[in-house]
Motif scaffolding. Structure first.
Motif, mmCIF file in Angstrom:
data_model
loop_
_atom_site.group_PDB
_atom_site.id
_atom_site.type_symbol
_atom_site.label_atom_id
_atom_site.label_comp_id
_atom_site.label_asym_id
_atom_site.label_seq_id
_atom_site.Cartn_x
_atom_site.Cartn_y
_atom_site.Cartn_z
ATOM 1 N N GLY A 139 -2.470 -1.396 -2.936
ATOM 2 C CA GLY A 139 -1.163 -1.608 -3.554
ATOM 3 C C GLY A 139 -0.333 -0.351 -3.431
ATOM 4 O O GLY A 139 -0.889 0.742 -3.252
ATOM 5 N N PHE B 121 -4.254 2.791 -4.345
ATOM 6 C CA PHE B 121 -5.618 2.766 -3.809
ATOM 7 C C PHE B 121 -6.571 3.162 -4.957
ATOM 8 O O PHE B 121 -6.218 3.991 -5.789
ATOM 9 C CB PHE B 121 -5.714 3.766 -2.643
ATOM 10 N N LYS C 26 -6.861 6.722 -6.501
ATOM 11 C CA LYS C 26 -5.707 7.456 -7.043
ATOM 12 C C LYS C 26 -5.760 7.441 -8.569
ATOM 13 O O LYS C 26 -6.504 6.665 -9.158
ATOM 14 C CB LYS C 26 -4.404 6.827 -6.547
ATOM 15 N N LEU D 258 5.376 4.421 2.754
ATOM 16 C CA LEU D 258 5.903 5.475 3.627
ATOM 17 C C LEU D 258 6.660 4.859 4.809
ATOM 18 O O LEU D 258 7.758 5.315 5.167
ATOM 19 C CB LEU D 258 4.766 6.365 4.135
ATOM 20 N N ALA E 205 -2.246 8.938 6.617
ATOM 21 C CA ALA E 205 -1.137 7.991 6.468
ATOM 22 C C ALA E 205 0.227 8.675 6.501
ATOM 23 O O ALA E 205 1.220 8.066 6.923
ATOM 24 C CB ALA E 205 -1.282 7.208 5.168
ATOM 25 N N THR E 206 0.298 9.920 6.063
ATOM 26 C CA THR E 206 1.594 10.603 5.975
ATOM 27 C C THR E 206 2.228 10.708 7.364
ATOM 28 O O THR E 206 3.332 10.192 7.594
ATOM 29 C CB THR E 206 1.424 12.022 5.367
ATOM 30 N N VAL F 115 4.279 16.346 0.693
ATOM 31 C CA VAL F 115 3.198 15.639 -0.001
ATOM 32 C C VAL F 115 2.862 16.446 -1.250
ATOM 33 O O VAL F 115 2.743 17.669 -1.178
ATOM 34 C CB VAL F 115 1.946 15.544 0.901
ATOM 35 N N SER G 24 0.790 5.281 -4.177
ATOM 36 C CA SER G 24 -0.329 4.434 -3.751
ATOM 37 C C SER G 24 -1.143 4.043 -4.969
ATOM 38 O O SER G 24 -1.337 4.854 -5.881
ATOM 39 C CB SER G 24 -1.213 5.208 -2.780
ATOM 40 N N SER H 118 0.846 -1.203 0.000
ATOM 41 C CA SER H 118 0.000 0.000 0.000
ATOM 42 C C SER H 118 0.871 1.239 0.000
ATOM 43 O O SER H 118 2.080 1.162 0.282
ATOM 44 C CB SER H 118 -0.912 0.024 1.240
ATOM 45 N N GLY H 119 0.252 2.376 -0.233
ATOM 46 C CA GLY H 119 0.971 3.642 -0.139
ATOM 47 C C GLY H 119 1.407 3.912 1.290
ATOM 48 O O GLY H 119 2.493 4.450 1.525
ATOM 49 N N SER H 120 0.567 3.531 2.241
ATOM 50 C CA SER H 120 0.918 3.721 3.658
ATOM 51 C C SER H 120 2.153 2.901 4.017
ATOM 52 O O SER H 120 3.064 3.390 4.697
ATOM 53 C CB SER H 120 -0.246 3.289 4.559
ATOM 54 N N ASP I 38 5.898 12.010 -0.546
ATOM 55 C CA ASP I 38 4.606 11.320 -0.517
ATOM 56 C C ASP I 38 3.907 11.696 -1.817
ATOM 57 O O ASP I 38 3.267 12.744 -1.923
ATOM 58 C CB ASP I 38 3.777 11.714 0.706
ATOM 59 N N ALA J 108 1.615 9.877 -3.359
ATOM 60 C CA ALA J 108 0.439 9.004 -3.490
ATOM 61 C C ALA J 108 -0.610 9.568 -4.438
ATOM 62 O O ALA J 108 -1.286 8.825 -5.139
ATOM 63 C CB ALA J 108 -0.178 8.752 -2.108
ATOM 64 N N GLN J 109 -0.731 10.895 -4.467
ATOM 65 C CA GLN J 109 -1.786 11.513 -5.279
ATOM 66 C C GLN J 109 -1.260 12.070 -6.600
ATOM 67 O O GLN J 109 -2.004 12.737 -7.306
ATOM 68 C CB GLN J 109 -2.451 12.652 -4.481
ATOM 69 N N PHE K 62 -3.579 13.395 3.994
ATOM 70 C CA PHE K 62 -4.217 12.164 4.454
ATOM 71 C C PHE K 62 -3.441 11.638 5.667
ATOM 72 O O PHE K 62 -2.222 11.803 5.761
ATOM 73 C CB PHE K 62 -4.200 11.151 3.302
HETATM 74 C C1 LIG Z 1 -3.739 7.590 -0.387
HETATM 75 C C2 LIG Z 1 -2.664 8.283 0.323
HETATM 76 C C3 LIG Z 1 -1.740 7.587 1.121
HETATM 77 C C4 LIG Z 1 -1.885 6.151 1.493
HETATM 78 O O1 LIG Z 1 -2.029 5.260 0.473
HETATM 79 P P1 LIG Z 1 -2.755 3.851 0.730
HETATM 80 O O2 LIG Z 1 -2.403 3.072 -0.491
HETATM 81 O O3 LIG Z 1 -4.216 4.123 0.851
HETATM 82 O O4 LIG Z 1 -2.199 3.252 1.959
HETATM 83 C C5 LIG Z 1 -0.692 8.302 1.678
HETATM 84 N N1 LIG Z 1 -0.565 9.624 1.496
HETATM 85 C C6 LIG Z 1 -1.437 10.323 0.759
HETATM 86 C C7 LIG Z 1 -1.227 11.801 0.571
HETATM 87 C C8 LIG Z 1 -2.525 9.686 0.168
HETATM 88 O O5 LIG Z 1 -3.391 10.399 -0.553
#
Ligand SMILES: *Cc1c(COP(=O)(O)O)cnc(C)c1O
Length: 392
Positions: free
Chosen positions: A213, A202, A205, A83, A107-108, A150, A200, A78-80, A176, A178-179, A105
């Protein structure tokens, strides 16, 4: 796709909205474009019966690396987790500090806290919602081990200034991203702007899989080797534990689906960008320029519009009005992390990061997915226009 024509030159006319129902993110519309190829890819993995890592994941990694301008890409769960793995690979843990943004988000900052380090927040820029590079140097202490910007909503943070501060203090940058897959800063792809970057997959995204993933990218061979070991319990060789790692692997089904989608990512990103420009045109045509702030797309960057976020002082009233009209919106993010109960232990309070707090109370995300039609966008902006007419 027949309704996806460009905005015509006809003046905007009143269309009663609320007759159209569509989701904030229409993943079914995306799936219908690639259904055949996705099913074939899934079938192939099932026939192969190789489910964890393996050739599909390696193929995907070799396709993501060049897209992000890096030498190495490492799939994970995952993206989390990406990190967390990045922090672990850099040896960051208890007693260490990592500087990041409170407007992101969970998770950061969650990843930083999970490895036992302390998230140190820095306020954001008003226009881009990204970490304010001017405030960064004063947040660095002798315990700072990394800075984690981010690329929020799909636009890169101010990386030149962030890089300079990081270099001045000799600390690594963890992106980060992810987006922001596909986004660029001064011609360089996000993913290549720090020591390690985290992506990420997710489903919401820009490149989403059929579950969870993630992916890490780096140009550093030693870090890549370490990340590959950390995602499989710290093993470089089977049952030989060089490091304390975790189980965070990308599976072959997700990789196979992602490889199908990756072939379309450029096209889908262009459609998101077209939709963003269409919104800008509509907001202008409806004379809403003074009513809402539209996303600020900085000149030296390529914004990939994971979200199209507008700002207004009457956000909550507007959202409720749109909801009644069947217009879907979301709030990213309703509270900045420093005021969340999970982060109370850090000792921050309301008023500490005024820009992040203002953004949390004023921002509203409009639908921006690739398949969004002209008529749907018209309905969104027409309803916003009606709201402000009724406000007077
Ligand atoms: C979605 C997201 C994550 C985490 O990703 P996951 O795959 O959902 O664990 C981390 N940081 C940011 C900024 C996100 O948008």
């Amino acid at each position: 796709m027949e309704t996806n024509a460009r905005v015509g030159s006809a003046p905007p006319q009143y269309v009663p909205s609320g007759q159209m129902q569509f989701p904030f993110l229409d993943l079914k519309a995306q799936h219908s474009r690639i259904r055949h190829d996705v099913l074939a890819a899934v079938e192939k993995v099932l026939d192969d019966q190789h489910f964890i890592l393996g050739p599909e994941v390696e193929q995907l990694e070799s396709e993501i690396a060049p897209l992000t301008g890096t030498r190495f890409a490492i799939g994970c769960a995952s993206g989390s987790d990406a990190l967390v793995l990045a922090l672990m690979a850099l040896g960051i843990g208890p007693g260490d500090e990592v500087v990041t943004t409170p407007f992101t988000f969970g998770a950061t900052a969650g990843a930083i806290a999970r490895v036992g380090a302390r998230p140190v927040f820095v306020d954001i820029e008003t226009e881009t919602y990204n970490i304010d590079p001017d405030l960064l140097p004063q947040a660095v202490t002798s315990r700072t081990r990394a800075v984690m910007p981010v690329h929020l909503f799909g636009q890169a943070a101010e990386m030149a200034a962030i890089r300079k501060t990081a270099d001045d203090f000799g600390i690594p940058v963890i992106e980060d991203a992810a987006q922001a897959i596909g986004a660029r800063y001064a011609g360089k792809a996000v993913g290549s702007l720090g020591e390690i970057a985290c992506f990420s997959f997710f489903p919401s995204k820009n490149l989403g899989c059929a579950g969870d993933g993630g992916m890490l990218t780096t140009n550093d061979q030693a870090l890549a080797d370490k990340l590959r070991a950390l995602r499989v319990h710290g093993c470089r060789k089977k049952y030989q534990y060089d490091l304390i790692g975790m189980n965070s692997r990308l599976d072959a089904l997700q990789a196979a689906i992602l490889r199908v989608k990756l072939r379309h990512l450029g096209e889908w990103t262009a459609e998101r960008q077209r939709n963003a420009e269409r919104y800008r045109g509509l907001f202008h045509e409806f004379d809403l320029d003074s009513k809402v702030d539209l996303p600020c797309a900085r000149e030296n960057r390529t914004h990939v519009y994971n979200q199209f976020v507008i700002q207004t002082a009457v956000r909550d009233e507007l959202r409720e009005y749109l909801q009644r009209r069947g217009i879907p919106t979301e709030i990213y993010y309703p509270t900045p992390l420093h005021t969340e109960s999970a982060y109370r232990f850090l000792g921050y309070g309301a008023g500490d990061f005024p820009q992040a707090e203002a953004a949390a109370s004023r921002t509203l995300a409009l639908p921006i997915f690739a398949e969004l039609t002209d008529a749907q966008q018209f309905a969104v902006v027409a309803a916003i226009s009606e709201f402000f007419r009724e406000q007077r």
